[in-house]
Write a protein that holds these residues in place. Structure first.
Motif, PDB file in Angstrom:
ATOM      1  N   PRO A 152       1.149  -1.312   0.139  1.00  0.00           N
ATOM      2  CA  PRO A 152      -0.242  -0.037   0.182  1.00  0.00           C
ATOM      3  C   PRO A 152       1.035   1.346   0.543  1.00  0.00           C
ATOM      4  O   PRO A 152       1.950   1.638   0.876  1.00  0.00           O
ATOM      5  CB  PRO A 152      -0.519  -0.434   1.299  1.00  0.00           C
ATOM      6  N   THR A 153       0.321   2.074  -0.463  1.00  0.00           N
ATOM      7  CA  THR A 153       1.408   3.360  -0.749  1.00  0.00           C
ATOM      8  C   THR A 153       0.677   4.086   0.579  1.00  0.00           C
ATOM      9  O   THR A 153       2.076   5.315   0.573  1.00  0.00           O
ATOM     10  CB  THR A 153       1.028   4.567  -2.100  1.00  0.00           C
ATOM     11  N   GLY A 154      -0.182   4.177   1.286  1.00  0.00           N
ATOM     12  CA  GLY A 154      -0.508   4.764   2.805  1.00  0.00           C
ATOM     13  C   GLY A 154      -1.395   5.906   2.086  1.00  0.00           C
ATOM     14  O   GLY A 154      -1.822   6.621   2.390  1.00  0.00           O
ATOM     15  N   GLN A 155      -1.714   6.445   0.572  1.00  0.00           N
ATOM     16  CA  GLN A 155      -2.189   7.404   0.362  1.00  0.00           C
ATOM     17  C   GLN A 155      -3.720   7.110   0.604  1.00  0.00           C
ATOM     18  O   GLN A 155      -4.149   8.176   1.315  1.00  0.00           O
ATOM     19  CB  GLN A 155      -1.925   7.299  -1.017  1.00  0.00           C
ATOM     20  N   TYR A 156      -4.663   6.085  -0.016  1.00  0.00           N
ATOM     21  CA  TYR A 156      -5.881   5.781   0.754  1.00  0.00           C
ATOM     22  C   TYR A 156      -6.233   4.428   0.190  1.00  0.00           C
ATOM     23  O   TYR A 156      -5.266   4.311   0.079  1.00  0.00           O
ATOM     24  CB  TYR A 156      -6.532   6.695  -0.643  1.00  0.00           C
ATOM     25  N   LEU A 157      -6.912   3.776   0.682  1.00  0.00           N
ATOM     26  CA  LEU A 157      -7.074   2.576   0.227  1.00  0.00           C
ATOM     27  C   LEU A 157      -7.600   1.882  -0.607  1.00  0.00           C
ATOM     28  O   LEU A 157      -8.243   2.451  -1.580  1.00  0.00           O
ATOM     29  CB  LEU A 157      -8.832   1.836   1.616  1.00  0.00           C
ATOM     30  N   GLY A 158      -6.652   1.128  -1.068  1.00  0.00           N
ATOM     31  CA  GLY A 158      -7.152   0.766  -2.204  1.00  0.00           C
ATOM     32  C   GLY A 158      -5.929   0.826  -3.279  1.00  0.00           C
ATOM     33  O   GLY A 158      -5.315   0.993  -4.492  1.00  0.00           O
ATOM     34  N   HIS A 159      -5.146   2.056  -3.021  1.00  0.00           N
ATOM     35  CA  HIS A 159      -3.337   2.881  -3.767  1.00  0.00           C
ATOM     36  C   HIS A 159      -2.907   2.155  -3.384  1.00  0.00           C
ATOM     37  O   HIS A 159      -2.504   1.369  -2.569  1.00  0.00           O
ATOM     38  CB  HIS A 159      -3.569   4.163  -2.966  1.00  0.00           C
ATOM     39  N   TYR A 160      -1.848   0.881  -4.193  1.00  0.00           N
ATOM     40  CA  TYR A 160      -1.019   0.244  -4.605  1.00  0.00           C
ATOM     41  C   TYR A 160       0.092   0.015  -5.039  1.00  0.00           C
ATOM     42  O   TYR A 160       0.116   1.209  -6.136  1.00  0.00           O
ATOM     43  CB  TYR A 160      -1.428  -1.189  -4.551  1.00  0.00           C
ATOM     44  N   PHE A 161       1.674   0.190  -4.868  1.00  0.00           N
ATOM     45  CA  PHE A 161       2.197   0.133  -5.654  1.00  0.00           C
ATOM     46  C   PHE A 161       3.316  -1.642  -5.762  1.00  0.00           C
ATOM     47  O   PHE A 161       2.888  -2.278  -4.898  1.00  0.00           O
ATOM     48  CB  PHE A 161       3.415   1.001  -5.726  1.00  0.00           C
ATOM     49  N   PHE A 162       4.066  -2.158  -6.812  1.00  0.00           N
ATOM     50  CA  PHE A 162       4.635  -3.277  -6.773  1.00  0.00           C
ATOM     51  C   PHE A 162       5.833  -3.471  -7.517  1.00  0.00           C
ATOM     52  O   PHE A 162       6.581  -2.347  -7.524  1.00  0.00           O
ATOM     53  CB  PHE A 162       3.871  -3.859  -8.571  1.00  0.00           C
ATOM     54  N   SER A 163       6.719  -3.797  -6.104  1.00  0.00           N
ATOM     55  CA  SER A 163       7.884  -3.963  -6.572  1.00  0.00           C
ATOM     56  C   SER A 163       8.428  -4.938  -6.954  1.00  0.00           C
ATOM     57  O   SER A 163       7.446  -6.502  -7.110  1.00  0.00           O
ATOM     58  CB  SER A 163       8.281  -4.582  -4.048  1.00  0.00           C
ATOM     59  N   ILE A 164       8.794  -4.640  -8.402  1.00  0.00           N
ATOM     60  CA  ILE A 164       9.691  -6.056  -8.911  1.00  0.00           C
ATOM     61  C   ILE A 164      10.973  -6.729  -9.012  1.00  0.00           C
ATOM     62  O   ILE A 164      11.327  -5.649  -9.234  1.00  0.00           O
ATOM     63  CB  ILE A 164       8.605  -5.888 -10.233  1.00  0.00           C
ATOM     64  N   ASP A 165      11.663  -7.756  -9.354  1.00  0.00           N
ATOM     65  CA  ASP A 165      12.329  -8.618  -9.439  1.00  0.00           C
ATOM     66  C   ASP A 165      12.227  -8.530 -11.236  1.00  0.00           C
ATOM     67  O   ASP A 165      11.328  -9.934 -11.367  1.00  0.00           O
ATOM     68  CB  ASP A 165      13.173  -8.881  -8.730  1.00  0.00           C
ATOM     69  N   ALA A 166      12.844  -8.118 -11.691  1.00  0.00           N
ATOM     70  CA  ALA A 166      12.989  -8.788 -13.166  1.00  0.00           C
ATOM     71  C   ALA A 166      14.359  -9.558 -13.528  1.00  0.00           C
ATOM     72  O   ALA A 166      15.973  -8.774 -13.712  1.00  0.00           O
ATOM     73  CB  ALA A 166      12.722  -7.709 -14.742  1.00  0.00           C
ATOM     74  N   ASP A 167      14.217 -10.279 -14.091  1.00  0.00           N
ATOM     75  CA  ASP A 167      15.696 -11.227 -14.395  1.00  0.00           C
ATOM     76  C   ASP A 167      16.137 -10.479 -15.584  1.00  0.00           C
ATOM     77  O   ASP A 167      15.515 -10.417 -16.662  1.00  0.00           O
ATOM     78  CB  ASP A 167      15.263 -12.499 -14.855  1.00  0.00           C
ATOM     79  N   GLY A 168      17.657 -10.102 -15.772  1.00  0.00           N
ATOM     80  CA  GLY A 168      18.579  -9.392 -16.408  1.00  0.00           C
ATOM     81  C   GLY A 168      18.680  -8.562 -15.943  1.00  0.00           C
ATOM     82  O   GLY A 168      18.351  -7.983 -15.037  1.00  0.00           O
ATOM     83  N   HIS A 169      19.522  -7.453 -16.675  1.00  0.00           N
ATOM     84  CA  HIS A 169      20.412  -6.041 -16.803  1.00  0.00           C
ATOM     85  C   HIS A 169      19.236  -4.774 -17.533  1.00  0.00           C
ATOM     86  O   HIS A 169      18.822  -5.123 -18.817  1.00  0.00           O
ATOM     87  CB  HIS A 169      21.624  -6.096 -16.954  1.00  0.00           C
TER      88      HIS A 169
END
Length: 326
Positions: A236-253
């Motif tokens: 959650p971003t903490g701004q309001y309910l239902g607002h999210y960010f995604f933390s992503i690890d991708a293979d490659g440079h």
């Protein structure tokens, strides 16, 4: 003038698994090492220039992402992940000499350690109360203080072994003997590590709007370019309910054409996307790349489009095959 020594900070105190991860960094043994009381404090030292980099936990094989780290690097002054380290995790139950397991009523440790030892505690000390600690080492060291309000601590074996005022009541109490924690060394933005062929790229992608298919559009940027995701977590971003960010690890440079193209697509969809770094994988596992997503394939495709725009003749005229006789 001689160069100033490198200064690292880490989630302390001394003897934590985080310090063990830091010691995997070449030259760390000769560097200045400053323990920090929590993840935010460690990263703030990097942001204000009092440390060159910070080692912090980011993911555990049992509990998943370390939310304190995921949230701290997703906001505030921009930071970069420089490298990662993986540390096998084992735990002991420590107490003051003379304390027996049947005497224990309250146990302190870090939240992730508690989660990894819950089954053992339930089976052996079923009525024990959990007292949150800032780290496993801090919980153990707290037993040596006067007026401590808990009876035992779950910590790393090295912490208990190095403190004469502690006794080990039980060893290898983790519920998963193969547990590991992944740590990242975080610094300020600068030159990226060179691609190795065994790399990982980490980004934070805010969900641009809450609607059907919004997440699918983000994932499609990777899927259509043949980029595998090794981790994706919503916070959650903490701004309001239902607002999210995604933390992503991708293979490659990011220097790989397929990854760069995927990040460009992400930025079109979510301009607030934050690039956190491209760095070598700790396990050295090389990324398998399909021929049609190789750098060569991307160069050939871009050249083809360039020739189209230039009005060049690209391929021989298509001649259909003759139909076979009935």
């Amino acid at each position: 003038m001689p160069a100033s020594p490198v200064t690292y900070t880490f989630l302390g105190p001394e003897g934590t698994f985080t310090e063990a991860a830091l010691m995997q960094v070449p030259g760390a043994a000769q560097a200045i090492r400053i323990p920090a009381s929590n993840v935010n404090s460690a990263l703030d030292k990097v942001r204000d220039g009092s440390a060159d980099a910070a080692m912090v936990p980011i993911e555990n094989s049992v509990e998943g992402g370390v939310t304190a780290t995921l949230d701290a690097i997703a906001t505030g002054q921009e930071l970069r992940i420089l490298r990662e380290a993986i540390v096998p995790i084992s735990f002991v139950l420590a107490a003051r000499p003379g304390v027996r397991i049947e005497d224990i009523r309250r146990i302190s440790t870090h939240g992730h350690a508690w989660a990894q030892c819950r089954l053992w505690v339930d089976a052996n000390i079923p009525n024990a109360e959990y007292i949150p600690g800032s780290s496993t080492a801090a919980a153990a060291m707290g037993l040596l203080e006067d007026g401590v309000h808990y009876d035992a601590a779950i910590c790393a074996p090295i912490v208990a072994a190095e403190q004469p005022g502690l006794a080990v009541l039980a060893e290898n109490i983790g519920d998963n003997p193969g547990a590991v924690t992944r740590f990242v060394l975080v610094g300020r933005p600068g030159a990226l590590p060179e691609p190795t062929g065994a790399d990982k790229t980490t980004v934070v992608v805010p969900l641009p709007e809450d609607r059907p298919g919004a997440l699918m559009e983000i994932l499609d940027q990777f899927a259509t370019r043949g980029v595998n995701l090794s981790r994706i977590e919503s916070r959650p971003t903490g701004q309001y309910l239902g607002h999210y960010f995604f933390s992503i690890d991708a293979d490659g440079h990011v220097a790989d054409a397929r990854v760069a193209d995927a990040l460009a697509g992400l930025h079109r969809i979510s301009p607030a996307t934050r690039f956190l770094g491209s760095y070598g994988r700790a396990d050295g596992q090389r990324t398998l790349v399909a021929p049609h997503t190789s750098d060569q394939a991307f160069r050939a495709a871009h050249a083809w489009v360039k020739n189209i725009l230039a009005g060049a003749s690209l391929v021989p005229e298509y001649t259909p095959r003759a139909s076979p006789r009935a």
